[in-house]
Design an enzyme around this catalytic site. Structure first.
Site, mmCIF file in Angstrom:
data_model
loop_
_atom_site.group_PDB
_atom_site.id
_atom_site.type_symbol
_atom_site.label_atom_id
_atom_site.label_comp_id
_atom_site.label_asym_id
_atom_site.label_seq_id
_atom_site.Cartn_x
_atom_site.Cartn_y
_atom_site.Cartn_z
ATOM 1 N N LYS A 137 0.747 -1.259 -0.099
ATOM 2 C CA LYS A 137 0.085 0.039 -0.186
ATOM 3 C C LYS A 137 0.946 1.263 0.043
ATOM 4 O O LYS A 137 0.642 2.068 -0.810
ATOM 5 C CB LYS A 137 -0.777 0.006 1.308
ATOM 6 C CG LYS A 137 -1.723 -1.402 1.237
ATOM 7 C CD LYS A 137 -2.726 -1.102 2.582
ATOM 8 C CE LYS A 137 -1.944 -1.216 3.876
ATOM 9 N NZ LYS A 137 -1.452 -2.562 4.169
ATOM 10 N N ARG A 152 -9.222 0.507 8.385
ATOM 11 C CA ARG A 152 -8.433 -0.768 8.795
ATOM 12 C C ARG A 152 -9.665 -1.472 9.581
ATOM 13 O O ARG A 152 -9.509 -2.895 10.002
ATOM 14 C CB ARG A 152 -7.313 -0.748 9.499
ATOM 15 C CG ARG A 152 -6.055 -1.025 9.042
ATOM 16 C CD ARG A 152 -4.774 -0.851 9.777
ATOM 17 N NE ARG A 152 -3.598 -1.609 9.399
ATOM 18 C CZ ARG A 152 -2.584 -0.858 8.376
ATOM 19 N NH1 ARG A 152 -2.924 0.260 8.160
ATOM 20 N NH2 ARG A 152 -1.654 -1.800 8.395
ATOM 21 N N ARG A 162 12.514 -6.704 3.616
ATOM 22 C CA ARG A 162 12.645 -5.361 4.396
ATOM 23 C C ARG A 162 13.627 -5.389 5.420
ATOM 24 O O ARG A 162 14.252 -4.424 5.825
ATOM 25 C CB ARG A 162 11.192 -4.583 4.387
ATOM 26 C CG ARG A 162 11.482 -3.086 4.991
ATOM 27 C CD ARG A 162 10.231 -2.655 4.838
ATOM 28 N NE ARG A 162 9.152 -3.064 5.714
ATOM 29 C CZ ARG A 162 7.723 -2.453 5.633
ATOM 30 N NH1 ARG A 162 7.481 -1.442 4.876
ATOM 31 N NH2 ARG A 162 7.007 -2.912 6.537
ATOM 32 N N ARG A 165 12.005 -1.978 11.910
ATOM 33 C CA ARG A 165 10.758 -1.493 12.495
ATOM 34 C C ARG A 165 10.637 -2.816 13.348
ATOM 35 O O ARG A 165 10.420 -3.925 12.965
ATOM 36 C CB ARG A 165 9.676 -1.599 11.308
ATOM 37 C CG ARG A 165 9.329 -0.123 10.689
ATOM 38 C CD ARG A 165 8.402 -0.109 9.585
ATOM 39 N NE ARG A 165 7.231 -0.733 9.859
ATOM 40 C CZ ARG A 165 6.309 -0.576 8.937
ATOM 41 N NH1 ARG A 165 6.443 0.192 7.750
ATOM 42 N NH2 ARG A 165 5.256 -1.209 9.261
ATOM 43 N N ARG A 219 0.372 -9.370 13.236
ATOM 44 C CA ARG A 219 -0.178 -8.173 12.497
ATOM 45 C C ARG A 219 -1.139 -8.941 11.394
ATOM 46 O O ARG A 219 -2.331 -8.321 11.082
ATOM 47 C CB ARG A 219 0.639 -7.590 11.578
ATOM 48 C CG ARG A 219 1.747 -6.684 12.617
ATOM 49 C CD ARG A 219 2.709 -5.808 11.981
ATOM 50 N NE ARG A 219 2.187 -4.919 10.773
ATOM 51 C CZ ARG A 219 2.975 -4.596 9.781
ATOM 52 N NH1 ARG A 219 4.216 -4.796 9.651
ATOM 53 N NH2 ARG A 219 2.597 -3.663 9.116
HETATM 54 P P1 B4P Z 1 4.724 -1.525 2.211
HETATM 55 O O1 B4P Z 1 4.395 -0.662 0.779
HETATM 56 O O2 B4P Z 1 5.385 -1.076 3.072
HETATM 57 O O3 B4P Z 1 3.589 -2.392 2.752
HETATM 58 P P2 B4P Z 1 2.186 -1.778 3.358
HETATM 59 O O4 B4P Z 1 1.165 -2.311 2.884
HETATM 60 O O5 B4P Z 1 2.047 -0.026 3.045
HETATM 61 O O6 B4P Z 1 2.369 -1.898 4.944
HETATM 62 P P3 B4P Z 1 1.980 -2.109 6.328
HETATM 63 O O7 B4P Z 1 0.629 -2.585 6.323
HETATM 64 O O8 B4P Z 1 3.016 -2.721 6.794
HETATM 65 O O9 B4P Z 1 2.216 -0.727 7.282
HETATM 66 P P4 B4P Z 1 1.377 0.384 8.019
HETATM 67 O O10 B4P Z 1 2.573 1.328 7.936
HETATM 68 O O11 B4P Z 1 0.304 0.950 6.941
HETATM 69 O O12 B4P Z 1 5.773 -2.899 1.663
HETATM 70 C C1 B4P Z 1 6.271 -3.708 2.440
HETATM 71 C C2 B4P Z 1 7.409 -4.193 1.660
HETATM 72 O O13 B4P Z 1 7.355 -4.944 0.411
HETATM 73 C C3 B4P Z 1 8.424 -3.244 1.232
HETATM 74 O O14 B4P Z 1 9.673 -3.645 1.570
HETATM 75 C C4 B4P Z 1 8.243 -3.045 -0.269
HETATM 76 O O15 B4P Z 1 9.584 -2.676 -0.893
HETATM 77 C C5 B4P Z 1 8.044 -4.457 -0.688
HETATM 78 N N1 B4P Z 1 6.985 -4.623 -1.799
HETATM 79 C C6 B4P Z 1 5.912 -3.817 -2.062
HETATM 80 N N2 B4P Z 1 5.187 -4.157 -3.053
HETATM 81 C C7 B4P Z 1 6.093 -5.135 -3.786
HETATM 82 C C8 B4P Z 1 6.000 -5.962 -4.957
HETATM 83 N N3 B4P Z 1 5.001 -5.609 -5.872
HETATM 84 N N4 B4P Z 1 6.930 -6.680 -5.178
HETATM 85 C C9 B4P Z 1 8.040 -7.044 -4.471
HETATM 86 N N5 B4P Z 1 8.258 -6.251 -3.178
HETATM 87 C C10 B4P Z 1 7.294 -5.303 -2.898
HETATM 88 O O16 B4P Z 1 1.023 0.029 9.498
HETATM 89 C C11 B4P Z 1 1.892 -0.228 10.403
HETATM 90 C C12 B4P Z 1 1.104 -0.422 11.797
HETATM 91 O O17 B4P Z 1 0.386 0.825 12.098
HETATM 92 C C13 B4P Z 1 -0.192 -1.132 11.975
HETATM 93 O O18 B4P Z 1 0.105 -2.484 12.244
HETATM 94 C C14 B4P Z 1 -0.925 -0.792 13.248
HETATM 95 O O19 B4P Z 1 -0.328 -0.724 14.280
HETATM 96 C C15 B4P Z 1 -0.777 0.963 12.872
HETATM 97 N N6 B4P Z 1 -1.906 1.615 11.922
HETATM 98 C C16 B4P Z 1 -1.898 2.224 10.873
HETATM 99 N N7 B4P Z 1 -2.878 2.448 10.338
HETATM 100 C C17 B4P Z 1 -3.873 2.010 11.312
HETATM 101 C C18 B4P Z 1 -5.107 2.019 11.340
HETATM 102 N N8 B4P Z 1 -6.005 2.582 10.315
HETATM 103 N N9 B4P Z 1 -5.943 1.609 12.424
HETATM 104 C C19 B4P Z 1 -5.184 1.075 13.505
HETATM 105 N N10 B4P Z 1 -3.928 0.943 13.427
HETATM 106 C C20 B4P Z 1 -3.128 1.262 12.235
#
Ligand code: B4P
Length: 194
Positions: free
Chosen positions: A13, A88, A127, A139, A150
């Site tokens: 995302k 979420r 990562r 992290r 998670r």
């Molecule tokens: P990211 O792009 O970092 O993944 P994400 O889905 O955005 O992250 P996430 O859900 O973990 O984190 P968030 O900060 O929202 O990609 C991950 C890795 O994969 C990277 O290294 C990237 O390079 C690689 N990658 C991506 N796409 C790829 C592809 N196509 N091919 C190969 N590699 C690929 O949440 C963190 C925490 O914050 C949650 O656990 C929660 O505690 C809190 N939080 C955030 N929002 C919340 C909400 N609305 N309600 C409650 N808690 C919340």
């Protein structure tokens, strides 16, 4: 354009939101980034959120809804935004509906990135390895045990958000298993149709 990116942790995302910002010139609203910044700055929200995030659980709806509600009021959101990591829970989705309705705004699309669990774990471990190799702090929620928590939180609380938007005719699912550039192109193709 007002868009939501949905998907499990590690689905990409944040990665895709940053690329869409560059392509479409709209703002990225990442609740994960906002919460991590609050933790870094030691704000009251950050103090409440830190332990919850480090344990891989979801921060409470009232905190996250408050953050997003304030952020959407900022002038830079007037041209549109990409919500990354929010909503979420169904309670967050309902709150977002109310926030937008009060302003007379609507969502244009909700994009769900579909990635299987084994791939999610691979990406997060990768990562963590790359971050450690750069000598940067890894992290806490990228630890394999915390990541399992998670995923459980996602399956329990967040997986129901996609059907919420499907019922409203807004959901488009995209194969997020493909390379980053291909996923960006697939999302951009969808955005041309809305
Ligand atoms: P990211 O792009 O970092 O993944 P994400 O889905 O955005 O992250 P996430 O859900 O973990 O984190 P968030 O900060 O929202 O990609 C991950 C890795 O994969 C990277 O290294 C990237 O390079 C690689 N990658 C991506 N796409 C790829 C592809 N196509 N091919 C190969 N590699 C690929 O949440 C963190 C925490 O914050 C949650 O656990 C929660 O505690 C809190 N939080 C955030 N929002 C919340 C909400 N609305 N309600 C409650 N808690 C919340």
């Amino acid at each position: 354009m007002r868009l939501i990116l949905l998907g499990p942790p590690g689905a990409g995302k944040g990665t895709q939101a940053q690329r869409l910002v560059a392509r479409h010139g709209i703002v990225q609203l990442s609740t994960g980034d906002m919460l991590r910044e609050a933790v870094r700055n030691g704000t009251p929200v950050g103090l409440r959120a830190k332990a919850v995030m480090d344990a891989g659980q979801l921060v409470s709806d009232d905190i996250v809804i408050g953050i997003i509600s304030d952020r959407i009021d900022q002038p830079d959101c007037s041209k549109g935004f990409i919500l990354d990591g929010f909503p979420r829970t169904v309670a967050q989705a309902e709150a977002l509906d109310s926030i937008l309705a009060e302003k007379g705004l609507k969502l244009d699309a909700v994009i769900e990135l579909k990635v299987d669990q084994a791939k999610l774990v691979d990406r997060i471990l990768q990562r963590a390895r790359e971050t450690a190799a750069r000598g940067e702090p890894v992290r806490k929620d990228d630890d394999p045990v915390v990541f399992k928590t998670r995923l459980e939180a996602y399956n329990r609380d967040t997986a129901v958000v996609a059907p919420y938007y499907a019922e409203r005719g807004l959901l488009v699912a995209i194969d997020g298993m493909r390379p980053i550039d291909e996923v960006t192109q697939a999302i951009s193709d969808v955005l041309e149709t809305v």
